[in-house]
Design a protein around this motif. Structure first.
Motif, PDB file in Angstrom:
ATOM      1  N   PRO A 175      33.921  45.237  46.818  1.00  0.00           N
ATOM      2  CA  PRO A 175      34.634  44.141  47.488  1.00  0.00           C
ATOM      3  C   PRO A 175      35.729  43.568  46.587  1.00  0.00           C
ATOM      4  O   PRO A 175      35.623  43.592  45.355  1.00  0.00           O
ATOM      5  CB  PRO A 175      33.535  43.091  47.730  1.00  0.00           C
ATOM      6  N   LEU A 176      36.758  43.052  47.222  1.00  0.00           N
ATOM      7  CA  LEU A 176      37.808  42.338  46.511  1.00  0.00           C
ATOM      8  C   LEU A 176      37.236  41.020  45.982  1.00  0.00           C
ATOM      9  O   LEU A 176      36.385  40.400  46.611  1.00  0.00           O
ATOM     10  CB  LEU A 176      38.961  42.070  47.479  1.00  0.00           C
ATOM     11  N   HIS A 177      37.687  40.598  44.808  1.00  0.00           N
ATOM     12  CA  HIS A 177      37.233  39.357  44.189  1.00  0.00           C
ATOM     13  C   HIS A 177      38.398  38.384  44.062  1.00  0.00           C
ATOM     14  O   HIS A 177      39.533  38.699  44.424  1.00  0.00           O
ATOM     15  CB  HIS A 177      36.636  39.631  42.804  1.00  0.00           C
ATOM     16  N   ILE A 178      38.104  37.212  43.521  1.00  0.00           N
ATOM     17  CA  ILE A 178      39.112  36.192  43.254  1.00  0.00           C
ATOM     18  C   ILE A 178      39.096  35.854  41.770  1.00  0.00           C
ATOM     19  O   ILE A 178      38.032  35.649  41.179  1.00  0.00           O
ATOM     20  CB  ILE A 178      38.847  34.894  44.071  1.00  0.00           C
ATOM     21  N   ALA A 179      40.282  35.808  41.172  1.00  0.00           N
ATOM     22  CA  ALA A 179      40.410  35.388  39.775  1.00  0.00           C
ATOM     23  C   ALA A 179      40.794  33.919  39.734  1.00  0.00           C
ATOM     24  O   ALA A 179      41.779  33.505  40.371  1.00  0.00           O
ATOM     25  CB  ALA A 179      41.472  36.234  39.069  1.00  0.00           C
ATOM     26  N   VAL A 180      40.006  33.127  39.000  1.00  0.00           N
ATOM     27  CA  VAL A 180      40.248  31.681  38.889  1.00  0.00           C
ATOM     28  C   VAL A 180      40.143  31.274  37.423  1.00  0.00           C
ATOM     29  O   VAL A 180      39.447  31.925  36.630  1.00  0.00           O
ATOM     30  CB  VAL A 180      39.240  30.856  39.730  1.00  0.00           C
ATOM     31  N   ALA A 181      40.823  30.195  37.065  1.00  0.00           N
ATOM     32  CA  ALA A 181      40.694  29.661  35.708  1.00  0.00           C
ATOM     33  C   ALA A 181      39.287  29.104  35.525  1.00  0.00           C
ATOM     34  O   ALA A 181      38.688  28.560  36.464  1.00  0.00           O
ATOM     35  CB  ALA A 181      41.732  28.571  35.480  1.00  0.00           C
ATOM     36  N   LEU A 213      51.795  42.464  50.477  1.00  0.00           N
ATOM     37  CA  LEU A 213      51.676  41.276  49.647  1.00  0.00           C
ATOM     38  C   LEU A 213      50.319  41.285  48.965  1.00  0.00           C
ATOM     39  O   LEU A 213      49.288  41.191  49.618  1.00  0.00           O
ATOM     40  CB  LEU A 213      51.836  40.027  50.512  1.00  0.00           C
ATOM     41  N   MET A 214      50.305  41.430  47.648  1.00  0.00           N
ATOM     42  CA  MET A 214      49.062  41.522  46.903  1.00  0.00           C
ATOM     43  C   MET A 214      48.819  40.223  46.153  1.00  0.00           C
ATOM     44  O   MET A 214      49.686  39.745  45.433  1.00  0.00           O
ATOM     45  CB  MET A 214      49.126  42.683  45.906  1.00  0.00           C
ATOM     46  N   GLY A 215      47.630  39.663  46.337  1.00  0.00           N
ATOM     47  CA  GLY A 215      47.286  38.455  45.610  1.00  0.00           C
ATOM     48  C   GLY A 215      46.682  37.382  46.477  1.00  0.00           C
ATOM     49  O   GLY A 215      45.890  36.565  46.009  1.00  0.00           O
ATOM     50  N   VAL A 216      47.052  37.366  47.763  1.00  0.00           N
ATOM     51  CA  VAL A 216      46.493  36.394  48.711  1.00  0.00           C
ATOM     52  C   VAL A 216      45.280  37.017  49.395  1.00  0.00           C
ATOM     53  O   VAL A 216      45.288  38.203  49.728  1.00  0.00           O
ATOM     54  CB  VAL A 216      47.554  35.979  49.755  1.00  0.00           C
ATOM     55  N   TRP A 217      44.237  36.218  49.634  1.00  0.00           N
ATOM     56  CA  TRP A 217      43.053  36.733  50.326  1.00  0.00           C
ATOM     57  C   TRP A 217      43.442  37.245  51.709  1.00  0.00           C
ATOM     58  O   TRP A 217      44.059  36.510  52.495  1.00  0.00           O
ATOM     59  CB  TRP A 217      41.998  35.638  50.445  1.00  0.00           C
ATOM     60  N   PRO A 218      43.130  38.501  52.033  1.00  0.00           N
ATOM     61  CA  PRO A 218      43.606  39.090  53.294  1.00  0.00           C
ATOM     62  C   PRO A 218      43.167  38.339  54.541  1.00  0.00           C
ATOM     63  O   PRO A 218      43.890  38.307  55.537  1.00  0.00           O
ATOM     64  CB  PRO A 218      43.002  40.504  53.264  1.00  0.00           C
ATOM     65  N   GLY A 219      41.980  37.736  54.539  1.00  0.00           N
ATOM     66  CA  GLY A 219      41.490  37.065  55.734  1.00  0.00           C
ATOM     67  C   GLY A 219      41.860  35.603  55.828  1.00  0.00           C
ATOM     68  O   GLY A 219      41.320  34.878  56.690  1.00  0.00           O
ATOM     69  N   LEU A 220      42.767  35.130  54.990  1.00  0.00           N
ATOM     70  CA  LEU A 220      43.141  33.718  54.994  1.00  0.00           C
ATOM     71  C   LEU A 220      43.717  33.321  56.349  1.00  0.00           C
ATOM     72  O   LEU A 220      44.604  33.985  56.875  1.00  0.00           O
ATOM     73  CB  LEU A 220      44.163  33.456  53.884  1.00  0.00           C
ATOM     74  N   ASP A 221      43.198  32.214  56.922  1.00  0.00           N
ATOM     75  CA  ASP A 221      43.618  31.820  58.278  1.00  0.00           C
ATOM     76  C   ASP A 221      44.663  30.711  58.257  1.00  0.00           C
ATOM     77  O   ASP A 221      44.705  29.861  59.139  1.00  0.00           O
ATOM     78  CB  ASP A 221      42.394  31.381  59.102  1.00  0.00           C
ATOM     79  N   THR A 248      43.854  37.332  44.095  1.00  0.00           N
ATOM     80  CA  THR A 248      42.833  38.354  44.335  1.00  0.00           C
ATOM     81  C   THR A 248      42.860  39.355  43.191  1.00  0.00           C
ATOM     82  O   THR A 248      43.885  39.543  42.532  1.00  0.00           O
ATOM     83  CB  THR A 248      43.076  39.099  45.656  1.00  0.00           C
ATOM     84  N   ALA A 249      41.723  40.000  42.969  1.00  0.00           N
ATOM     85  CA  ALA A 249      41.625  40.986  41.891  1.00  0.00           C
ATOM     86  C   ALA A 249      40.455  41.904  42.162  1.00  0.00           C
ATOM     87  O   ALA A 249      39.401  41.446  42.618  1.00  0.00           O
ATOM     88  CB  ALA A 249      41.439  40.291  40.543  1.00  0.00           C
ATOM     89  N   PRO A 250      40.602  43.198  41.907  1.00  0.00           N
ATOM     90  CA  PRO A 250      39.445  44.088  41.995  1.00  0.00           C
ATOM     91  C   PRO A 250      38.452  43.750  40.897  1.00  0.00           C
ATOM     92  O   PRO A 250      38.835  43.327  39.801  1.00  0.00           O
ATOM     93  CB  PRO A 250      40.054  45.479  41.803  1.00  0.00           C
ATOM     94  N   ALA A 251      37.176  43.941  41.174  1.00  0.00           N
ATOM     95  CA  ALA A 251      36.140  43.625  40.188  1.00  0.00           C
ATOM     96  C   ALA A 251      36.325  44.416  38.905  1.00  0.00           C
ATOM     97  O   ALA A 251      35.923  43.967  37.823  1.00  0.00           O
ATOM     98  CB  ALA A 251      34.765  43.888  40.790  1.00  0.00           C
ATOM     99  N   THR A 252      36.937  45.606  38.995  1.00  0.00           N
ATOM    100  CA  THR A 252      37.117  46.446  37.811  1.00  0.00           C
ATOM    101  C   THR A 252      38.065  45.825  36.798  1.00  0.00           C
ATOM    102  O   THR A 252      38.136  46.282  35.656  1.00  0.00           O
ATOM    103  CB  THR A 252      37.660  47.827  38.221  1.00  0.00           C
ATOM    104  N   LEU A 253      38.816  44.773  37.186  1.00  0.00           N
ATOM    105  CA  LEU A 253      39.708  44.116  36.242  1.00  0.00           C
ATOM    106  C   LEU A 253      38.976  43.154  35.318  1.00  0.00           C
ATOM    107  O   LEU A 253      39.556  42.682  34.335  1.00  0.00           O
ATOM    108  CB  LEU A 253      40.800  43.340  36.983  1.00  0.00           C
ATOM    109  N   ALA A 254      37.715  42.826  35.631  1.00  0.00           N
ATOM    110  CA  ALA A 254      36.988  41.834  34.845  1.00  0.00           C
ATOM    111  C   ALA A 254      37.011  42.110  33.345  1.00  0.00           C
ATOM    112  O   ALA A 254      37.238  41.196  32.546  1.00  0.00           O
ATOM    113  CB  ALA A 254      35.558  41.707  35.362  1.00  0.00           C
ATOM    114  N   PRO A 255      36.779  43.376  32.888  1.00  0.00           N
ATOM    115  CA  PRO A 255      36.796  43.611  31.436  1.00  0.00           C
ATOM    116  C   PRO A 255      38.148  43.334  30.789  1.00  0.00           C
ATOM    117  O   PRO A 255      38.213  43.085  29.585  1.00  0.00           O
ATOM    118  CB  PRO A 255      36.426  45.097  31.316  1.00  0.00           C
TER     119      PRO A 255
END
Length: 306
Positions: A175-181, A213-221, A248-255
């Motif tokens: 699943p797609l994730h969200i990157a937050v401070a 457009l990459m970065g915004v949650w796709p299902g945002l209403d 947004t960020a793929p989980a694989t970016l976490a490292p």
């Protein structure tokens, strides 16, 4: 139809146009003027006696004859380049694998795989290039790369409709994730509820003709509040760390996330699945390319388990 006077330059120009999708982009890549590229294509089409390119508003598309000429041109160019290397006493191309990757794959997977190969298969040289999925597919078709790491989103259609179909292997599906401070209100738990994404400020990649457009949650209403745009994934994550917004960020970016950034799953609503694909032409791979593919699959599996 007379190919007796076709030059190697014309074949290289044609392959560059097929790879980059426009005459302008090919001219920039080769250091030619657009008119020079147009003249080379025109001479090749005269020799073929039929159009090789379909001119469209968004670029060019190969005709059936164009696909045939591209396959033959790639064989000729690669053969001449190999001969030049042998005459110069350089190592044979057999030990080199050309890998293309879309941006987020380069943050962790590609460096890890190359590091593994340096230890396990030091005789294999891997050269890489970054690109969007459409650009990498064109490079595969043009014979400019051997393997490509592509991103795919639902409904998971094939990356192009050309024949023969590319050979595709799914390396991961997550699943797609969200990157937050880390100090952001959304970072207080181990997941983010989808309803909490309303009213947030977003950091996105610039939209283009071939990239969504990459970065915004796709299902945002709601219409997103886009605060910053950046093509580079690391730049976006540093903007997140600075408290400039979320992305947004793929989980694989976490490292690869910089300090002060959390990459969290989203709960509620449909899951936004993303696949990482390994693609190549439907031809037998060379032994080095087969080995690189094996290491990419193993590395992807290891990252999936973390």
């Amino acid at each position: 139809m007379d190919f007796a006077d076709v030059t190697l330059t014309a074949l290289r120009v044609f392959r560059a146009v097929a790879e980059h999708g426009t005459l302008t982009a090919a001219a920039t890549r080769l250091g030619y003027t657009q008119s020079a590229v147009s003249r080379q294509i025109a001479s090749l089409e005269r020799a073929a006696g039929t159009p090789l390119l379909e001119r469209r508003r968004d670029g060019v598309r190969l005709t059936p004859a164009g696909h045939l000429v591209l396959r033959r041109a790639t064989t000729v160019i690669d053969g001449i380049d190999a001969t030049a290397r042998e005459l110069a006493g350089l190592p044979a191309q057999a030990g080199t694998v050309r890998l293309g990757w879309f941006p987020s794959a380069g943050a962790a997977l590609v460096p890890q795989a190359i590091a593994t190969l340096r230890t396990t298969d030091p005789a294999i040289t891997v050269t890489t290039r970054e690109g969007s999925t459409p650009a990498l597919v064109r490079a595969l078709r043009a014979g400019s790369i051997d393997l490509a790491l592509l991103g795919s989103a639902p409904p998971f259609r094939a990356p192009d409709t050309e024949t023969p179909a590319l050979t595709l292997h799914t390396l991961t599906e997550r699943p797609l994730h969200i990157a937050v401070a880390a100090g952001h209100a959304l970072a207080r738990g181990e997941f983010i509820d989808v309803t909490e994404l309303r009213g947030q400020r977003w950091i996105t990649g610039p939209a283009s003709g071939e990239d969504r457009l990459m970065g915004v949650w796709p299902g945002l209403d709601e219409k997103p509040d886009i605060a910053h745009t950046a093509r580079d994934w690391l730049a976006k994550l540093h903007l997140v760390a600075a408290g400039c917004g979320i992305t947004t960020a793929p989980a694989t970016l976490a490292p690869a996330a910089p300090p002060g950034v959390r990459i969290l799953p989203v709960r509620g609503g449909p899951q936004e699945q993303r696949r990482l694909l390994l693609a190549h032409l439907p031809n037998p791979l060379s032994e080095p390319a087969t080995r690189v593919a094996e290491v990419l699959r193993t590395t992807a599996l290891e990252t999936e388990q973390h």
